[in-house]
Scaffold this active site. Structure first.
Site: not given
Length: 143
Positions: A11, A85, A93
């Site tokens: 996250c 998320c 990411c």
């Protein structure tokens, strides 16, 4: 003996959602899974997440927040990388080494909740329950 399935929960700050998901996979996945969690950047453990998990008899109060970049530098690999998320942040990411399957759950961020402490805790409990259900479903899918 079988090798555990390695799972990374990601996250934004590793402060609530990914910590809760890691806690549930460790509780319900047993030795079939190895769970870790990290954030795009390390943050501070969310006290409402700690309380919500303690109400479900999982203690995450001594967990530290971790950065996914440290995992990459250490060369850690995972079979599953699960972002908890929203899609926009999941797209931020970094590339994680090794072959793995990416899964995106898109769960509300407890750090964005407003209201009294009791209201924030109640909203976090809703998120906790969503994460618990998602983890249990994931375990069934993989097992």
């Amino acid at each position: 003996m079988t090798v555990p399935v390695r799972v990374l929960f990601l996250c934004i700050h590793n402060s609530a959602r990914s910590q809760m998901a890691e806690g549930y996979l460790k509780k319900f996945g047993g030795d079939k899974f190895f769970a870790e969690s990290a954030g795009l950047e390390s943050g501070k453990l969310n006290p409402f997440a700690v309380e919500a998990m303690s109400q479900d008899e999982i203690d995450i109060s001594s967990n530290t927040t971790k950065s996914v970049h440290d995992f990459i530098e250490q060369g850690k690999t995972f079979q599953y990388v699960i972002t908890v998320c929203d899609e926009a942040n999941a797209a931020r990411c970094p590339v994680i080494p090794g072959q793995h399957k990416k899964i995106q759950w898109g769960i509300d961020d407890p750090s964005s909740f407003t209201g009294t402490n009791a209201e924030k805790l109640q909203q976090t409990i809703i998120v906790r329950n969503q994460i618990r259900d998602a983890v249990l479903s994931f375990i069934k899918t993989i097992s």
